[in-house]
Design an enzyme around this catalytic site. Structure first.
Site, PDB file in Angstrom:
ATOM      1  N   ARG A 100       0.820  -1.210   0.000  1.00  0.00           N
ATOM      2  CA  ARG A 100       0.000   0.000   0.000  1.00  0.00           C
ATOM      3  C   ARG A 100       0.860   1.269   0.000  1.00  0.00           C
ATOM      4  NH1 ARG A 100      -2.738   2.100   4.975  1.00  0.00           N
ATOM      5  NH2 ARG A 100      -4.143   3.758   4.300  1.00  0.00           N
ATOM      6  N   HIS A 104       0.512   4.149  -2.845  1.00  0.00           N
ATOM      7  CA  HIS A 104       0.020   5.484  -2.535  1.00  0.00           C
ATOM      8  C   HIS A 104       1.053   6.573  -2.823  1.00  0.00           C
ATOM      9  CE1 HIS A 104      -3.786   4.626  -0.003  1.00  0.00           C
ATOM     10  NE2 HIS A 104      -3.601   3.686  -0.913  1.00  0.00           N
ATOM     11  N   HIS A 233      -5.812  -6.748  -3.374  1.00  0.00           N
ATOM     12  CA  HIS A 233      -6.594  -6.868  -2.143  1.00  0.00           C
ATOM     13  C   HIS A 233      -6.604  -8.303  -1.627  1.00  0.00           C
ATOM     14  CE1 HIS A 233      -9.137  -2.969  -2.562  1.00  0.00           C
ATOM     15  NE2 HIS A 233      -8.101  -2.796  -1.764  1.00  0.00           N
ATOM     16  N   THR A 234      -6.027  -9.209  -2.374  1.00  0.00           N
ATOM     17  CA  THR A 234      -5.838 -10.554  -1.839  1.00  0.00           C
ATOM     18  C   THR A 234      -4.970 -10.508  -0.588  1.00  0.00           C
ATOM     19  OG1 THR A 234      -5.236 -12.826  -2.440  1.00  0.00           O
ATOM     20  CG2 THR A 234      -3.767 -11.080  -3.209  1.00  0.00           C
ATOM     21  N   TRP A 265     -10.120  -9.343   2.864  1.00  0.00           N
ATOM     22  CA  TRP A 265     -10.834  -9.654   1.637  1.00  0.00           C
ATOM     23  C   TRP A 265     -10.800 -11.149   1.334  1.00  0.00           C
ATOM     24  CZ3 TRP A 265      -8.269  -5.104   2.381  1.00  0.00           C
ATOM     25  CH2 TRP A 265      -8.904  -3.914   2.001  1.00  0.00           C
ATOM     26  N   THR A 266      -9.783 -11.827   1.857  1.00  0.00           N
ATOM     27  CA  THR A 266      -9.597 -13.254   1.565  1.00  0.00           C
ATOM     28  C   THR A 266      -9.305 -14.023   2.852  1.00  0.00           C
ATOM     29  OG1 THR A 266      -7.212 -12.990   1.178  1.00  0.00           O
ATOM     30  CG2 THR A 266      -8.667 -12.740  -0.729  1.00  0.00           C
ATOM     31  N   ASP A 273      -2.523 -14.483  -4.357  1.00  0.00           N
ATOM     32  CA  ASP A 273      -3.039 -15.378  -5.394  1.00  0.00           C
ATOM     33  C   ASP A 273      -4.290 -14.742  -5.981  1.00  0.00           C
ATOM     34  OD1 ASP A 273      -5.032 -15.768  -3.496  1.00  0.00           O
ATOM     35  OD2 ASP A 273      -4.272 -17.721  -2.850  1.00  0.00           O
ATOM     36  N   ASP A 294     -14.934  -3.005  -4.898  1.00  0.00           N
ATOM     37  CA  ASP A 294     -14.663  -4.414  -5.214  1.00  0.00           C
ATOM     38  C   ASP A 294     -15.828  -5.011  -5.989  1.00  0.00           C
ATOM     39  OD1 ASP A 294     -12.248  -4.445  -3.655  1.00  0.00           O
ATOM     40  OD2 ASP A 294     -13.459  -4.670  -1.844  1.00  0.00           O
TER      41      ASP A 294
END
Length: 416
Positions: A100, A104, A233-234, A265-266, A273, A294
């Site tokens: 991130r 950014h 976002h994984t 998210w996962t 992945d 998303d």
């Protein structure tokens, strides 16, 4: 970015003032660099979330007057710093927040502004307090704190390169694709060169598709690149106290690793992945986060083509993600040398020089355009390309062949 790991982290969201003061004593009073401004002055930074001031976090930021500035990075230090980042990742589980951070810093780029650094992009400006206070950057000061010992150790490493090196390394170490990175980014020198707030994506805009396109098109990115980059976002979790999104904790985050809490998210949120796309598509687990930005990936017709593809084909996702990440990491950057530096696969070297036929002209005579095209065609026919110089002197061989053919043509013509 948000589709951008906004608020994702493996570090505690806050710490006591006493612990912050204690942490200050561990930082050197100055950071050396071959080309730098006066010594660094540590400052406390209070994190603002939706109009309120949260407790001070474990962080260090720098005033514009006190920030060290290197003109460009040294290749040997880049390679060594990469190994130190790998060690850091193994002990802190900080992959999401480092990804991130790089995003950014680069994601403020505006393709409609030519002047550097006004155009924004990967220039190290995110180290300054004024930019760290932007709402979209909540919590990123923790990433800066993690990297500061590495920056202190490698004085001839720019912040711009360090942020992008950490981001790409985090993806790779989490099991993601190899990112084709180049380095040599130049740092901005002071906070007055930071971009204005509002250039990064929001997680819950009224019209998610339009918002994503407004932001990413401004950077010169395509629908395919928007969807591919969203797949990062994984990794990571959203924390309510930072971004205003996510549950306080779930069955996947209540025990860490790292500080517990947040909503991912996962399921395996430290593994890179294509599960993000699978989970968003199925939406069978209420403990997994789905932001408006998303969900739109499977609702917008153009986005959906790529989201469906990546849900089915991880290899395709990895290929497109690696290209998009590398492109993002270069946005707005000023490189020294201009072509950048490659640090992987052997000794550091400048990026390949583009082929220019005119450089192979005989003495002072310029080759004709026809001859240049002929040489270029022959060059590529034997395996060369603008980015892949040949090992042998094929140009000499080509000129000899052309000369022999000219002589034979002349002799045959005279014989008739």
């Amino acid at each position: 970015m948000a589709a951008s790991l906004r608020g994702a982290s493996s570090l505690p969201p806050s710490a006591s003032t006493a612990s912050v003061r204690s942490s200050l004593s561990r930082f050197p009073s100055s950071v050396k660099c071959s080309r730098l401004t006066p010594p660094c002055i540590p400052q406390l930074l209070f994190q603002r979330v939706k109009g309120r001031t949260s407790p001070p976090v474990l962080n260090i930021s720098y005033s514009g007057i006190a920030s060290p500035v290197c003109a460009s990075s040294v290749p040997e230090q880049l390679r060594s710093a990469k190994e130190d980042i790998k060690d850091l990742l193994r002990t802190t589980f900080s992959h999401p927040i480092l990804v991130r951070l790089g995003w950014h810093d680069a994601g403020t780029y505006n393709k409609n502004i030519e002047e550097w650094p006004k155009r924004g992009g990967a220039n190290g400006s995110l180290r300054f307090e004024i930019e760290l206070k932007h709402a979209a950057n909540a919590g990123l000061v923790n990433a800066l704190k993690l990297l500061e010992p590495i920056k202190d150790k490698y004085s001839e490493l720019t912040y711009a390169d360090l942020f992008q090196l950490a981001s790409a390394t985090a993806v790779e170490e989490a099991g993601g694709p190899k990112i084709p990175m180049k380095y040599g980014r130049v740092d901005v020198s002071g906070p007055e060169e930071c971009p204005e707030e509002g250039r990064l994506p929001d997680a819950g805009p009224p019209s998610p598709a339009d918002h994503l396109r407004d932001v990413f098109y401004r950077m010169g990115l395509s629908d395919k690149e928007i969807v591919a980059l969203s797949g990062a976002h994984t990794l990571g979790r959203a924390r309510l106290e930072r971004s205003g999104w996510g549950k306080p904790e779930t069955k996947y985050t209540k025990d860490g690793p790292g500080a517990p809490g947040g909503q991912s998210w996962t399921v395996k949120w430290l593994k890179f992945d294509n599960s993000y796309f699978k989970d968003i598509k199925e939406r069978r687990d209420e403990d997994l986060l789905v932001l408006p930005t998303d969900a739109i990936l499977f609702e917008d017709p153009s986005f959906k083509v790529y989201a469906e593809k990546y849900a089915e084909n991880q290899e395709a996702f990895f290929r497109d993600y690696a290209e998009a990440h590398a492109k993002l990491s270069n946005l707005g950057a000023k490189f020294d040398p201009p072509e950048g530096l490659l640090i992987d696969d052997g000794p550091a070297k400048a990026a390949p020089e583009k082929f220019e036929a005119a450089k192979y002209s005989y003495q002072k005579r310029e080759l004709s355009d026809t001859m240049k095209q002929k040489i270029r065609a022959e060059y590529e026919a034997v395996g060369g390309s603008p980015d892949k110089p040949l090992q042998s002197n094929y140009f000499l061989d080509i000129m000899i062949v052309i000369g022999v053919l000219a002589i034979l043509t002349s002799l045959l013509g005279n014989g008739n």
